[in-house]
Design a protein around this motif. Structure first.
Motif, PDB file in Angstrom:
ATOM      1  N   CYS A  61      -2.023   2.809   9.865  1.00  0.00           N
ATOM      2  CA  CYS A  61      -2.192   2.683  11.319  1.00  0.00           C
ATOM      3  C   CYS A  61      -0.962   2.166  12.050  1.00  0.00           C
ATOM      4  O   CYS A  61      -0.912   2.200  13.274  1.00  0.00           O
ATOM      5  N   GLY A  62       0.049   1.668  11.339  1.00  0.00           N
ATOM      6  CA  GLY A  62       1.254   1.179  11.980  1.00  0.00           C
ATOM      7  C   GLY A  62       1.209  -0.282  12.381  1.00  0.00           C
ATOM      8  O   GLY A  62       2.120  -0.773  13.033  1.00  0.00           O
ATOM      9  N   GLY A  63       0.150  -1.000  12.000  1.00  0.00           N
ATOM     10  CA  GLY A  63       0.059  -2.426  12.306  1.00  0.00           C
ATOM     11  C   GLY A  63       1.000  -3.241  11.429  1.00  0.00           C
ATOM     12  O   GLY A  63       1.756  -2.707  10.624  1.00  0.00           O
ATOM     13  N   VAL A  64       0.948  -4.542  11.576  1.00  0.00           N
ATOM     14  CA  VAL A  64       1.790  -5.436  10.782  1.00  0.00           C
ATOM     15  C   VAL A  64       1.281  -5.456   9.338  1.00  0.00           C
ATOM     16  O   VAL A  64       0.114  -5.748   9.086  1.00  0.00           O
ATOM     17  N   GLY A  65       2.151  -5.129   8.393  1.00  0.00           N
ATOM     18  CA  GLY A  65       1.762  -5.084   6.985  1.00  0.00           C
ATOM     19  C   GLY A  65       1.613  -6.458   6.384  1.00  0.00           C
ATOM     20  O   GLY A  65       2.505  -7.298   6.527  1.00  0.00           O
ATOM     21  N   VAL A  66       0.483  -6.715   5.693  1.00  0.00           N
ATOM     22  CA  VAL A  66       0.253  -8.015   5.070  1.00  0.00           C
ATOM     23  C   VAL A  66       0.070  -7.921   3.559  1.00  0.00           C
ATOM     24  O   VAL A  66       0.196  -8.916   2.857  1.00  0.00           O
ATOM     25  N   SER A  67      -0.232  -6.739   3.031  1.00  0.00           N
ATOM     26  CA  SER A  67      -0.423  -6.595   1.587  1.00  0.00           C
ATOM     27  C   SER A  67       0.166  -5.266   1.124  1.00  0.00           C
ATOM     28  O   SER A  67       0.389  -4.356   1.913  1.00  0.00           O
ATOM     29  N   ASP A  68       0.425  -5.172  -0.168  1.00  0.00           N
ATOM     30  CA  ASP A  68       0.979  -3.942  -0.730  1.00  0.00           C
ATOM     31  C   ASP A  68      -0.075  -2.839  -0.761  1.00  0.00           C
ATOM     32  O   ASP A  68      -1.258  -3.103  -0.945  1.00  0.00           O
ATOM     33  N   ALA A  69       0.385  -1.604  -0.597  1.00  0.00           N
ATOM     34  CA  ALA A  69      -0.515  -0.451  -0.616  1.00  0.00           C
ATOM     35  C   ALA A  69      -0.504   0.187  -2.011  1.00  0.00           C
ATOM     36  O   ALA A  69       0.538   0.235  -2.668  1.00  0.00           O
ATOM     37  N   TYR A  70      -1.664   0.663  -2.422  1.00  0.00           N
ATOM     38  CA  TYR A  70      -1.809   1.328  -3.715  1.00  0.00           C
ATOM     39  C   TYR A  70      -2.526   2.658  -3.534  1.00  0.00           C
ATOM     40  O   TYR A  70      -3.451   2.766  -2.741  1.00  0.00           O
ATOM     41  N   TYR A  71      -2.058   3.697  -4.284  1.00  0.00           N
ATOM     42  CA  TYR A  71      -2.782   4.958  -4.348  1.00  0.00           C
ATOM     43  C   TYR A  71      -3.923   4.806  -5.341  1.00  0.00           C
ATOM     44  O   TYR A  71      -3.791   4.095  -6.340  1.00  0.00           O
ATOM     45  N   CYS A  72      -5.037   5.484  -5.096  1.00  0.00           N
ATOM     46  CA  CYS A  72      -6.147   5.425  -6.049  1.00  0.00           C
ATOM     47  C   CYS A  72      -5.817   6.277  -7.284  1.00  0.00           C
ATOM     48  O   CYS A  72      -4.869   7.068  -7.281  1.00  0.00           O
ATOM     49  N   LYS A  73      -6.589   6.122  -8.309  1.00  0.00           N
ATOM     50  CA  LYS A  73      -6.352   6.820  -9.576  1.00  0.00           C
ATOM     51  C   LYS A  73      -6.436   8.333  -9.403  1.00  0.00           C
ATOM     52  O   LYS A  73      -5.633   9.079  -9.964  1.00  0.00           O
ATOM     53  N   GLU A  74      -7.391   8.811  -8.593  1.00  0.00           N
ATOM     54  CA  GLU A  74      -7.569  10.260  -8.419  1.00  0.00           C
ATOM     55  C   GLU A  74      -6.386  10.900  -7.706  1.00  0.00           C
ATOM     56  O   GLU A  74      -5.930  11.969  -8.079  1.00  0.00           O
ATOM     57  N   CYS A  75      -5.875  10.252  -6.664  1.00  0.00           N
ATOM     58  CA  CYS A  75      -4.707  10.781  -5.954  1.00  0.00           C
ATOM     59  C   CYS A  75      -3.466  10.752  -6.838  1.00  0.00           C
ATOM     60  O   CYS A  75      -2.614  11.626  -6.754  1.00  0.00           O
ATOM     61  N   THR A  76      -3.363   9.751  -7.704  1.00  0.00           N
ATOM     62  CA  THR A  76      -2.243   9.682  -8.639  1.00  0.00           C
ATOM     63  C   THR A  76      -2.315  10.820  -9.641  1.00  0.00           C
ATOM     64  O   THR A  76      -1.304  11.459  -9.934  1.00  0.00           O
ATOM     65  N   LEU A  77      -3.500  11.096 -10.164  1.00  0.00           N
ATOM     66  CA  LEU A  77      -3.656  12.194 -11.128  1.00  0.00           C
ATOM     67  C   LEU A  77      -3.391  13.551 -10.490  1.00  0.00           C
ATOM     68  O   LEU A  77      -2.873  14.455 -11.138  1.00  0.00           O
ATOM     69  N   GLN A  78      -3.730  13.701  -9.220  1.00  0.00           N
ATOM     70  CA  GLN A  78      -3.503  14.966  -8.517  1.00  0.00           C
ATOM     71  C   GLN A  78      -2.098  15.059  -7.924  1.00  0.00           C
ATOM     72  O   GLN A  78      -1.772  16.021  -7.245  1.00  0.00           O
ATOM     73  N   GLU A  79      -1.283  14.037  -8.156  1.00  0.00           N
ATOM     74  CA  GLU A  79       0.106  13.966  -7.703  1.00  0.00           C
ATOM     75  C   GLU A  79       0.237  14.101  -6.187  1.00  0.00           C
ATOM     76  O   GLU A  79       1.126  14.752  -5.670  1.00  0.00           O
ATOM     77  N   LYS A  80      -0.653  13.433  -5.476  1.00  0.00           N
ATOM     78  CA  LYS A  80      -0.594  13.406  -4.024  1.00  0.00           C
ATOM     79  C   LYS A  80       0.095  12.135  -3.544  1.00  0.00           C
ATOM     80  O   LYS A  80      -0.151  11.664  -2.449  1.00  0.00           O
ATOM     81  N   ASP A  81       0.960  11.568  -4.368  1.00  0.00           N
ATOM     82  CA  ASP A  81       1.470  10.237  -4.088  1.00  0.00           C
ATOM     83  C   ASP A  81       2.831  10.195  -3.399  1.00  0.00           C
ATOM     84  O   ASP A  81       3.647   9.364  -3.699  1.00  0.00           O
ATOM     85  N   ILE A  82       3.068  11.089  -2.441  1.00  0.00           N
ATOM     86  CA  ILE A  82       4.246  11.005  -1.579  1.00  0.00           C
ATOM     87  C   ILE A  82       3.771  11.242  -0.154  1.00  0.00           C
ATOM     88  O   ILE A  82       3.130  12.243   0.127  1.00  0.00           O
TER      89      ILE A  82
END
Length: 104
Positions: A61-82
């Motif tokens: 959303c573009g707000g102030v970042g407070v924590s690290d972001a992680y891709y879920c396991k399914e998106c990682t397996l489908q290589e949607k991680d860019i």
């Protein structure tokens, strides 16, 4: 891509050293599919997408970042991680302006 950005274009550049961040409202979500289950891979953002005012901002959303972001396991397996933050924010600005939505 995500439900909140139907026109999001994938960057397809090599991820840089910058780590994607999430705000308090979006904390725990996968930036691709909005899933809260099985976070697996740390979000890396390319240098162009993390430049200037985008640095340290929430990748959803573009707000102030407070924590690290992680891709879920399914998106990682489908290589949607860019993701591409620059075109998403620009497109979202014009989309909101065209339909009269407020910024926040």
């Amino acid at each position: 891509m995500a439900k909140h950005h139907p026109d999001l274009i994938m960057c397809m550049k090599q991820p840089g050293i910058a780590i994607g961040r999430l705000c308090e409202k979006c904390d725990g979500k996968c930036p691709i599919c909005d899933s809260y289950v099985r976070p697996a891979t740390l979000v890396r953002v390319c240098d162009e997408c993390n430049y200037g005012s985008y640095e340290g901002r929430c990748v959803i959303c573009g707000g102030v970042g407070v924590s690290d972001a992680y891709y879920c396991k399914e998106c990682t397996l489908q290589e949607k991680d860019i993701i591409n933050l620059g075109s998403a924010k620009t497109d979202l600005f014009y989309h909101r302006k065209a339909y009269g939505f407020n910024a926040h």
